[in-house]
Design a protein around this motif. Structure first.
Motif, mmCIF file in Angstrom:
data_model
loop_
_atom_site.group_PDB
_atom_site.id
_atom_site.type_symbol
_atom_site.label_atom_id
_atom_site.label_comp_id
_atom_site.label_asym_id
_atom_site.label_seq_id
_atom_site.Cartn_x
_atom_site.Cartn_y
_atom_site.Cartn_z
ATOM 1 N N PRO A 27 -3.860 36.212 28.363
ATOM 2 C CA PRO A 27 -2.572 36.915 28.356
ATOM 3 C C PRO A 27 -1.424 36.016 27.888
ATOM 4 N N SER A 28 -0.514 36.614 27.162
ATOM 5 C CA SER A 28 0.736 35.943 26.807
ATOM 6 C C SER A 28 1.763 36.307 27.867
ATOM 7 N N ARG A 29 2.984 35.899 27.660
ATOM 8 C CA ARG A 29 4.063 36.283 28.577
ATOM 9 C C ARG A 29 4.590 37.689 28.293
ATOM 10 N N LEU A 30 4.120 38.303 27.239
ATOM 11 C CA LEU A 30 4.537 39.668 26.914
ATOM 12 C C LEU A 30 3.548 40.638 27.558
ATOM 13 N N PRO A 31 4.042 41.549 28.368
ATOM 14 C CA PRO A 31 3.148 42.467 29.088
ATOM 15 C C PRO A 31 2.201 43.222 28.165
ATOM 16 N N GLY A 32 0.910 43.167 28.502
ATOM 17 C CA GLY A 32 -0.092 43.904 27.755
ATOM 18 C C GLY A 32 -0.566 43.220 26.480
#
Length: 168
Positions: A27-32
Motif C-alpha cells: 500500500p501507498s499513502r493514497l487510500p486504495g
C-alpha cells in the motif's frame, strides 16, 4: 524549472529503482492504491501533460485513465520504473521543443479550471514531489528542496503540499 523537474525525477527514479516487485504491491499513502498505482499514475500523468502541451486531450476519458492506472499497477518494479523514465523523458523533450509563443495558451485537464501551458511544468514538479511522498518509502516533506517548499503554489496544489507535510 527544468532543472527542478529533472532533479525531482532523478530522485524519484533512484528511489523507485530500489523497490522490489513485492515493494510495489504494498500500500501507498493514497487510500486504495499500491505503490505500483502511484508509479503508474506518475507515468500516465507525464503522458497527460505531454498531451496538453501538444494541444491534445490529457486522457481519452476518466474511465480510460483509471483503467490504465489499475492495469499498469500490477507490472514488475523494473517495468514500472522503465515506464516512468520513458514518460518523463518524452514530456521533457516535448516541453523543451515547445515554441515560446505557445506557453501562454490555455489548456484544460479534467477536473481543473483552464490554465496556461506555462503551468504544466509547475504541475509536473508538484506531482513528482507530492507523489514521491505518497509512495511511503522514506521520502517526506522534510526532504523537499528549499526551492520547492518556498514556491507560491496556487490551489489546490498549495493545500496538497501542506497535507503531505502533515505526513512527516
Amino acid at each position: 524549472m527544468f532543472s527542478d523537474i529533472d532533479d525531482a525525477t532523478d530522485r524519484l527514479l533512484a528511489a523507485a529503482a530500489r523497490l522490489t516487485d513485492d515493494d510495489v504491491r504494498q500500500p501507498s499513502r493514497l487510500p486504495g492504491w499500491t505503490r505500483g498505482h502511484v508509479l503508474t499514475h506518475l507515468a500516465r500523468g507525464a503522458n497527460a501533460l505531454r498531451n496538453v502541451l501538444l494541444d491534445q486531450p490529457a486522457y481519452a476519458s476518466q474511465e480510460s485513465r483509471d483503467a490504465g492506472i489499475t492495469a499498469g499497477a500490477t507490472r514488475s518494479a523494473a517495468d514500472l520504473v522503465a515506464d516512468l523514465a520513458s514518460a518523463a523523458a518524452a514530456l521533457r523533450a516535448t516541453a523543451i521543443a515547445l515554441p515560446a509563443d505557445q506557453w501562454q495558451a490555455e489548456v484544460t485537464v479534467p477536473g481543473l479550471p483552464p490554465f496556461p501551458k506555462s503551468q504544466v511544468l509547475l504541475r509536473r514538479l508538484v506531482e513528482l514531489e507530492l507523489h514521491h511522498v505518497d509512495l511511503g518509502i522514506g521520502y517526506t516533506g522534510a526532504d523537499w528542496p528549499k526551492t520547492f517548499t518556498e514556491l507560491d503554489l496556487p490551489e489546490p496544489m498549495h493545500t496538497q503540499r501542506a497535507e503531505r507535510l502533515a505526513y512527516s
